[in-house]
Design an enzyme around this catalytic site. Structure first.
Site, PDB file in Angstrom:
ATOM      1  N   TRP A 102       0.819  -1.217   0.000  1.00 51.86           N
ATOM      2  CA  TRP A 102       0.000   0.000   0.000  1.00 51.86           C
ATOM      3  C   TRP A 102       0.845   1.256   0.000  1.00 51.86           C
ATOM      4  O   TRP A 102       0.528   2.223  -0.695  1.00 51.86           O
ATOM      5  CB  TRP A 102      -1.013  -0.031   1.151  1.00 51.86           C
ATOM      6  CG  TRP A 102      -2.200  -0.836   0.736  1.00 51.86           C
ATOM      7  CD1 TRP A 102      -2.430  -2.153   1.001  1.00 51.86           C
ATOM      8  CD2 TRP A 102      -3.273  -0.404  -0.097  1.00 51.86           C
ATOM      9  NE1 TRP A 102      -3.583  -2.559   0.391  1.00 51.86           N
ATOM     10  CE2 TRP A 102      -4.122  -1.521  -0.285  1.00 51.86           C
ATOM     11  CE3 TRP A 102      -3.601   0.804  -0.707  1.00 51.86           C
ATOM     12  CZ2 TRP A 102      -5.292  -1.451  -1.053  1.00 51.86           C
ATOM     13  CZ3 TRP A 102      -4.758   0.873  -1.470  1.00 51.86           C
ATOM     14  CH2 TRP A 102      -5.584  -0.241  -1.635  1.00 51.86           C
ATOM     15  N   ASP A 182      -1.996   6.592   6.190  1.00 51.44           N
ATOM     16  CA  ASP A 182      -3.103   5.777   5.673  1.00 51.44           C
ATOM     17  C   ASP A 182      -3.461   4.762   6.759  1.00 51.44           C
ATOM     18  O   ASP A 182      -2.713   3.827   7.010  1.00 51.44           O
ATOM     19  CB  ASP A 182      -2.637   5.071   4.396  1.00 51.44           C
ATOM     20  CG  ASP A 182      -3.674   4.083   3.852  1.00 51.44           C
ATOM     21  OD1 ASP A 182      -4.735   3.901   4.479  1.00 51.44           O
ATOM     22  OD2 ASP A 182      -3.398   3.495   2.788  1.00 51.44           O
ATOM     23  N   LYS A 206     -13.032  -1.610   5.944  1.00 44.82           N
ATOM     24  CA  LYS A 206     -12.414  -2.595   6.824  1.00 44.82           C
ATOM     25  C   LYS A 206     -13.033  -2.491   8.230  1.00 44.82           C
ATOM     26  O   LYS A 206     -13.727  -3.400   8.673  1.00 44.82           O
ATOM     27  CB  LYS A 206     -10.886  -2.396   6.889  1.00 44.82           C
ATOM     28  CG  LYS A 206     -10.185  -2.907   5.634  1.00 44.82           C
ATOM     29  CD  LYS A 206      -9.886  -1.813   4.646  1.00 44.82           C
ATOM     30  CE  LYS A 206      -8.788  -2.165   3.674  1.00 44.82           C
ATOM     31  NZ  LYS A 206      -9.052  -3.253   2.757  1.00 44.82           N
TER      32      LYS A 206
END
Lengths: 370, 370
Positions: A102, A182, A206
């Site tokens: 990511w 993030d 999530k």
């Protein structure tokens, strides 16, 4: 009806109590004569829903008064462009620490908007499995003092690497550099000292709610640094000034997120979630470590409590492992295609009973293969 | 439970049958062990859901094979930037026809990305009410032959002005200019000859589904003209190549949209919807025209079938009108704050019975005030 144990990385399991309430209120919300999905975003009812959601999130995360909470769209992948367009519009220099898939994606996208510098990386390109298994020691980070901000990925969903301590940028001579993180895949899994950060962002799918909602928490002094070509709908200052209503927000997703926030408060808040998440992760990692039948590559100090990637020592057994898991109602355990193997995502909505069911299966499967 | 008649402009009423099915399937979808909200967007189940939604939409609108359907995020307001960033990236010139509040917003945003030319406008700035009440005659449109595209707003949600005939650009010597239309508030209300257009886009929250989903239908030859700073998540070519999965799509909203598409097919498709929408609109406009107690400013030929703005001749009665309407379960009739008055939005999900209830009330209210 049978609800399975859903170990998917996202969109991920939601608390059953939240889904039940949503189902009950689908045709009419609280005597409003309509579903939340059908309400004007500017009406009194939805104003109450979004206002309560924001207030509950502020309470859960103890968000300081000089931070704005923005409800946006596009997920973390859109933010990979939106953050640089907003924060590096006037000073196009961004530093990154690379710890997995990511952060790598964030770097690639940001490089179209700014001069990107990798202050540290944990990439081990030669590793056949587990190319990212650690967080580089902060003393080895090489930050540019004039960078617009430093970007980290708080929890690498694919690689299973999580920060449990945040860097002391003062000690690096960079106390003035805003820290951007993030937090898509571990926000709300434990308390967080928001005041340490310039900006936190995450896709909802999530630990928050449905895909399509993005949460941004931003220190007010960073709101107005956008590139002239940043679309108005994604300009933090514009979104903040319009209380997330410059464009029509994803109203139903905000409602579900609000139900999740209420559920979290009812469970005891983030300290209690952290206690549960530690217990779940310890149980799972201990089982994986017990023999060499299963392999976890990530260094112990930064093993994610949310996403637990692991491999079977004998990968020819992968299909049998997944088939046997599905028979027991243990779903979505296949690892991300870019790294292979298995992955168990055990977000807030996964109770310890689900992890126990997985652990039982891990042990039983190993025995049957002996 | 009492479902009211919801005349809101968006987010707007959805078919009750769709909401019922969504409620029934909230905890478990078709034996999958989980809600659609909890499914991986890359899994077999959700692939089936999005595939069916796209196939049904293609069937309903008869979308030609050389057009891509993209499921995106941000709504029409985000598209006001995303369309210019994608279609005028290499030739930054855009022509517009201005017919109301939404085309004006599109023009303002596009002017940050391109040289904008207003080919025609119907603005009547001195009008105390109804500043936009018509569509400029096509023979008066002044198009630049080298423009990247011509942008129209197909139905002005706030002003109530709708195109029923599309311009013949060949006749204007501009057959090569792609026609781009914001169809947010009338898509699926009637058949549409998609082949006439370069690009159609719309926020879902009127005739499609929940807010947070944006639909883009684009001719394939237009996919690859983006400005270098267009974020990857909003780059049509990238979204198309990844079948709307470059970023996690708003999965639950796509599922609801899919249920709406199935409902539309079960009702008889778009020809049947057009028949119903004509009947609903005629009933309402005829009632408004019957006396001078109510005023509709829009020229008859372009009166919207979806959004019917009207005014009470005596505006001191507005509050009484709205209060009396709410007593009868007729909700969200207040006009947009920028134009005042009233507005009844009568999208596909509003049955003729709802319009009859409104018409009865219009007549009764007039009598009580006589």
């Amino acid at each position: 009806m049978t609800r399975a144990w859903n170990f998917g990385a996202g969109p991920a399991a939601l608390p059953e109590a939240v889904l039940k309430q949503a189902a009950d209120e689908m045709l009419e919300w609280h005597g409003a004569g309509m579903s939340v999905m059908e309400m004007s975003h500017r009406g009194k009812d939805f104003s109450g829903i979004i206002g309560q959601a924001e207030a509950d999130l502020r309470e859960l995360l103890k968000v300081p008064a000089n931070y704005k909470i923005l409800f946006m769209q596009g997920g973390a992948i859109a933010e990979n462009a939106i953050v640089p367009m907003n924060l590096a519009g006037k000073n196009p220099k961004i530093d990154f620490v690379e710890t997995g898939s990511w952060s790598t994606k964030s770097i690639t996208e940001a490089s179209r908007y700014a001069d990107v510098h990798i202050a540290a990386t944990s990439l081990n390109p030669k590793a056949p499995q587990g190319k990212y298994t650690r967080i580089p020691s902060v003393s080895d980070w090489h930050l540019r003092p004039d960078t617009a901000y430093l970007h980290l990925c708080g929890n690498e969903t694919i690689d299973g690497v999580e920060y449990f301590a945040w860097p002391d940028l003062e000690a690096l001579g960079a106390g003035h550099v805003p820290l951007v993180v993030d937090v898509s895949s571990h926000i709300l899994s434990r308390p967080l000292d928001v005041a340490k950060f310039g900006l936190l962002y995450g896709g909802a799918q999530k630990n928050i709610g449905p895909a399509g909602l993005t949460l941004v928490i931003i220190r007010e002094d960073l709101l107005d640094q956008a590139h002239p070509l940043c679309p108005s709908a994604f300009r933090y200052k514009t979104v903040a000034e319009n209380a997330s209503m410059f464009n029509t927000p994803p109203t139903y997703s905000i409602y579900i997120a609000g139900l999740v926030f209420q559920w979290l408060k009812a469970q005891g808040g983030l300290a209690e979630m952290e206690r549960r998440n530690i217990a779940k992760a310890e149980l799972l990692y201990q089982t994986l470590d017990r023999s060499d039948f299963y392999i976890s590559h990530v260094e112990r100090a930064c093993r994610s409590r949310m996403n637990v990637p692991f491999f079977l020592a004998d990968e020819s057994r992968n299909d049998a492992f997944l088939a046997g898991a599905a028979e027991r109602g243990l779903l979505q355990l296949k690892g991300h295609k870019s790294v292979g193997g298995m992955r168990a995502s055990i977000y807030n909505a996964m109770p310890i009973e689900g992890v126990r069911a997985l652990v039982d299966y891990l042990q039983d499967f190993e025995k049957t293969q002996a």
